[in-house]
Design an enzyme around this catalytic site. Structure first.
Site, mmCIF file in Angstrom:
data_model
loop_
_atom_site.group_PDB
_atom_site.id
_atom_site.type_symbol
_atom_site.label_atom_id
_atom_site.label_comp_id
_atom_site.label_asym_id
_atom_site.label_seq_id
_atom_site.Cartn_x
_atom_site.Cartn_y
_atom_site.Cartn_z
ATOM 1 C CG ASP A 96 15.638 -10.065 45.317
ATOM 2 O OD1 ASP A 96 14.445 -10.130 44.994
ATOM 3 O OD2 ASP A 96 16.221 -9.005 45.607
HETATM 4 C C1 GLC Z 1 18.827 -7.621 48.745
HETATM 5 C C2 GLC Z 1 17.577 -6.950 48.242
HETATM 6 C C3 GLC Z 1 16.369 -7.348 49.040
HETATM 7 C C4 GLC Z 1 16.295 -8.835 49.173
HETATM 8 C C5 GLC Z 1 17.576 -9.393 49.747
HETATM 9 C C6 GLC Z 1 17.573 -10.900 49.832
HETATM 10 O O1 GLC Z 1 19.181 -7.065 49.991
HETATM 11 O O2 GLC Z 1 17.711 -5.548 48.253
HETATM 12 O O3 GLC Z 1 15.199 -6.860 48.413
HETATM 13 O O4 GLC Z 1 15.215 -9.128 49.995
HETATM 14 O O5 GLC Z 1 18.648 -8.990 48.923
HETATM 15 O O6 GLC Z 1 17.653 -11.498 48.600
HETATM 16 C C1 GLC Z 2 21.027 -10.483 43.449
HETATM 17 C C2 GLC Z 2 21.496 -10.471 44.882
HETATM 18 C C3 GLC Z 2 20.399 -10.077 45.816
HETATM 19 C C4 GLC Z 2 19.769 -8.818 45.331
HETATM 20 C C5 GLC Z 2 19.349 -8.946 43.869
HETATM 21 C C6 GLC Z 2 18.786 -7.648 43.363
HETATM 22 O O1 GLC Z 2 20.072 -11.457 43.263
HETATM 23 O O2 GLC Z 2 22.006 -11.706 45.270
HETATM 24 O O3 GLC Z 2 20.914 -9.916 47.112
HETATM 25 O O4 GLC Z 2 18.643 -8.551 46.091
HETATM 26 O O5 GLC Z 2 20.444 -9.286 43.085
HETATM 27 O O6 GLC Z 2 18.408 -7.689 42.061
#
Ligand code: GLC
Ligand code: GLC
Length: 832
Positions: A502
């Protein structure tokens, strides 16, 4: 306490300072309340849920933590974890809580047992023992709080017990923010031992919260101001210290539920009773008996049901049976105690929690933000389908219905409405591919291809029909086609707002702190590409190939193979960096995750997915990429996400560079993606590495470093601080993480190699050479397989012979499946 000493002898792992595993009872036993962080459990398995910490903190909701919150909780409180299911004991003027908090009276003996769907907390002071047990009976929309008070002293005791919890006005966000309204609308009614919280019932709600005691009470309170006070805290509430309720009826302000139970116990005597906290829908019943007097028929029936002798214990027995049955779908006895305990109990249990909660409500997710995530929920299914495939099926169809007809998906949806969340929208270009993985996993588990014909329309179209233009298979084809089409200058899939990571936001360019990293910037004409999505696509295309082959559709299978070959050629041509696969190309076409970068030279995700998708299989690159992970990213606490960590914010890369080095996506140990590497080792046949990597993030194996680790020893954490952080090894964001499902897949299907496949169960372990073998029981499509794997020549991988009920069968093929509902013996011998 006696129970604790008994159980202590049953576990092999030395207990940590705070507790130990009682494997025989499937409980984690906490022996002192001041754990390094609140250690959480979940109550509920169907639609009604509670969060319950080891000091009884937490809250309750029905289906949706944002829109149907029943009790209040204040996140980020001081101290941590305040508010919950509290009992105050007033024993001759001395006030204490069985769960230690909130009063934190000295000399209260304490034990908490987190079990499967229940938490039992026992406190004892001055010869008075108070045992509290919290659980949600299967199929019910209520919590039971069972209380047993024992006089272990030689004198008669007349303690008073006060229950306490605070009602939430259902919409949790409004409840905590819109006080000009909420302070004026609170309403309750009291009838006998039952408190009815009916705020907004006069208007549009047809539901209320019931908090009742199954035993006559000596008094009650429903006004927080009356029970706690205005300037007092929960550690010094007025009523328990005064020793008498005031029978307050809340009018506005903050309604609570509190009962007073007066007990009279001879030496050695005990008394049990219960409370129910229920979500009640009025249904077709008239709302009122008289003006302002609600019709309480439905609520009364609930109180009556749980007041009947034996009803509470029967409900608890049903809960235990429920979990025994569910876990019976997969059990193993292998040479590693952590793998046994986690696989047999806690990992599957965590998979239920992630299936139910997605990322909504935990100690880190406040239940007002994200609903169900498209990619998250698809992955959560991978660890859940073997338990309740029918619920899995419904979930797949719900998720699919939030896909748009062009192939993109709503990134999240609310569980109550099942509608896509417009605020976050779509354009995360990995999302749709996870639907292929979850659907194929469902079919592998059940053999049921009819799911492909189920109607599940697109979110941007008017209706859903069984029409081939809308069914689930159409969604899968749309997903594959989307990735094939949406590609950038190097022929790699476009990334959009982000892929699985993300925080790799290549189209964000944000310099404004109030913007969302994911949503800033326009993805429309972007050229940024993702190697990780390319690898995931390889895997998805392989799955589709397997599915079509199973269905006898050779032409479609070939088409998928051609897609695979085309993407594979792109990956091998464009992304090999010499020792590993690169991660992405940014919007300017510059490489990300290459030795030519200053920081972020090597990333974990593209190594994992390229290898799992079949890249590097014939040219040595898979092995080399994995060795590079070992050399640059592996630590004793898991594999860090990338190296070197980013030291400065770079708007061209987005949020990944925003975090301090060593946490979250900036070189933290993101347990979730560790599992892909782990599966990679299984694929390559290295059982030593597979186990070593598994144990590096396994909470049960962290007990001797619990002061550093801090998190619950029974559930995986989303993140463990990486080597660049000052708190290397510290866990955060426990419970709601894709790690649960993926670890279950990794260990049950990768390491132990008990793998559902389209045609039947496949046996293909990858274990450490020193393991003499293991056994497993797997229920599969109604049959039960008792699997005995022997490793006489000390290899990691390779099934030399396979026998089904004493007859030799092809060791490379799935066990031929005949549905007979019987138990079958499977013997596998590993060797060359
Ligand atoms: C969080 C989110 C997931 C994403 C991950 C890596 O666990 O829920 O959707 O893939 O972060 O950024
Ligand atoms: C932030 C976090 C990630 C999560 C995301 C959700 O980027 O680092 O882990 O998945 O928020 O919006």
């Amino acid at each position: 306490m006696k129970t604790h000493e008994d159980a202590n002898t049953m576990t092999q792992t030395p207990p940590n300072t705070y507790g130990f595993f009682d494997d025989a009872h499937r409980e984690y036993v906490i022996t002192r309340p001041d754990t390094p962080l609140p250690w959480l459990n979940y109550l509920g398995q169907d639609e009604f849920f509670g969060l319950c910490t080891n000091t009884a903190g937490g809250y309750t909701f029905w289906k949706d933590a944002k829109l149907r919150r029943l009790t209040r909780y204040r996140y980020n409180n001081v101290p941590y974890d305040l508010g919950g299911r509290y009992f105050y004991v007033n024993d001759g003027g001395e006030v204490w809580n069985p769960g230690w908090k909130p009063v934190k009276t000295k000399n209260v003996a304490y034990e908490c047992r987190h079990g499967l769907g229940y938490t039992r907390i026992v406190g004892e002071r001055d010869g008075l023992e108070v045992e509290t047990l919290f659980f949600v009976p299967p199929g019910e929309n209520l919590e039971v709080w069972k209380v047993t008070v024992r006089n272990k002293s030689a004198q008669r005791k007349t303690p008073k017990l006060f229950s306490y919890q605070e009602f939430c006005f259902f919409d949790a966000l409004n409840d905590m923010t819109n006080l000009q309204r909420t302070y004026s609308i609170g309403e309750v009614e009291v009838e006998g031992s039952a408190i009815y919280h009916k705020t907004e019932f006069r208007e549009r709600r047809n539901h209320y919260t019931l908090f009742a005691c199954t035993r006559p009470i000596a008094g009650f309170d429903t006004s927080r101001d009356a029970f706690v006070g205005i300037h007092e805290g929960l550690h010094e509430p007025k009523v328990p210290f005064a020793g008498a309720c005031t029978n307050s009826i809340a009018f506005g302000w903050n309604p609570i539920g509190a009962h007073q139970v007066d007990l009279d116990l001879a030496p050695g005597a005990e008394e049990s009773f219960a409370f129910v906290l229920a979500y009640v829908e009025q249904g077709d019943e008239p709302k009122y008996d008289a003006p302002f007097v609600m019709n309480k028929k439905v609520g009364r029936a609930i109180v009556e049901k749980y007041s009947a002798p034996g009803a509470v214990d029967a409900a608890l027995a049903a809960l235990k049976k429920y979990w025994d049955d569910l876990l019976g779908n997969f059990q193993t006895e292998c040479p590693n105690e952590h793998a046994n305990r986690m696989l047999n109990t806690w990992n599957q249990y965590q998979c239920m929690a992630t299936f139910n909660m997605s990322r909504s409500a935990s100690m880190y997710e406040t239940g007002i933000g994200r609903g169900m995530g498209f990619r998250d929920s698809n992955q959560d299914l991978l660890g859940f389908l073997h338990m309740i495939p029918s619920r899995g099926k419904q979930r797949i169809l719900d998720i699919a219905a939030t896909q748009l007809s062009d192939g993109t998906c709503f990134h999240q949806y609310q569980p109550l409405t099942k509608k896509g969340n417009a605020e976050i929208g779509g354009d995360f270009y990995d999302d749709h591919l996870w639907l292929v993985l979850s659907t194929c996993a469902y079919i592998k588990e059940t053999g049921d291809v009819t799911i492909l014909q189920e109607p599940c329309g697109y979110a941007d179209k008017e209706y859903a029909s069984a029409d081939a233009q809308e069914n689930l298979l159409h969604h899968l084809e749309t997903s594959i086609a989307y990735t094939m089409k949406k590609r950038g200058p190097h022929g790699l899939p476009l990334i959009g707002h982000a892929d699985w990571n993300d925080c790799l936001n290549l189209n964000c360019f944000s310099t404004e702190p109030n913007e969302s990293f994911q949503l800033a910037g326009d993805v429309k004409d972007s050229k940024a590409e993702s190697v990780m999505i390319a690898g995931l696509f390889l895997y998805a295309a392989n799955e589709m190939d397997g599915l079509y082959s199973f269905m006898g559709k050779a032409a479609d299978a070939n088409r998928m193979r051609a897609h695979h070959a085309e993407m594979l050629a792109v990956i091998e041509r464009e992304t090999w960096d010499g020792e590993w696969y690169t991660r992405a190309y940014d919007a300017e076409g510059r490489v990300v995750g290459s030795k030519s970068n200053e920081e972020g030279k090597i990333f974990i995700e593209s190594q994992g997915w390229c290898v799992l998708g079949g890249a590097g299989a014939n040219n040595g690159r898979a092995k080399q990429a994995m060795e590079s992970v070992h050399k640059h990213l592996f630590t004793k606490n898991g594999v860090v996400l990338q190296q070197p960590a980013y030291s400065t914010y770079n708007k061209d890369l987005g949020e990944v560079t925003s975090y301090p080095p060593g946490v979250k996506e900036n070189a933290g140990i993101f347990s979730h993606n560790n599992t892909w590497i782990n599966l990679g080792w299984c694929l390559l046949g290295d059982g030593e590495r597979a186990l070593e990597y598994y144990l590096s993030i396994c909470p049960s194996a962290k007990q001797d470093q619990i002061e550093t680790y801090r998190g619950e020893p029974y559930v995986y954490a989303q993140m463990i601080a990486g080597k660049d952080a000052p708190c290397f090894g510290e866990a955060k964001n426990n419970w709601l993480t894709g790690t649960a499902a993926w670890t279950f897949v990794t260990v049950s299907q990768g390491l132990l190699g008990v793998k559902p496949d389209f045609a039947g169960l496949r046996i293909d372990p990858c274990i450490p050479k020193a393991w003499p073998g293991f056994t497993a029981t797997r229920r599969f499509r109604g049959n039960t397989y008792q699997i005995d794997v022997k490793n006489p020549s000390g290899v990691c991988k390779g099934v030399k012979s396979l026998r089904l009920d004493g007859k030799d069968i092809d060791p490379q093929a799935p066990i031929p499946f005949v549905a007979d509902g019987k138990t079958h013996q499977v013997e596998a011998v590993l060797g060359a």
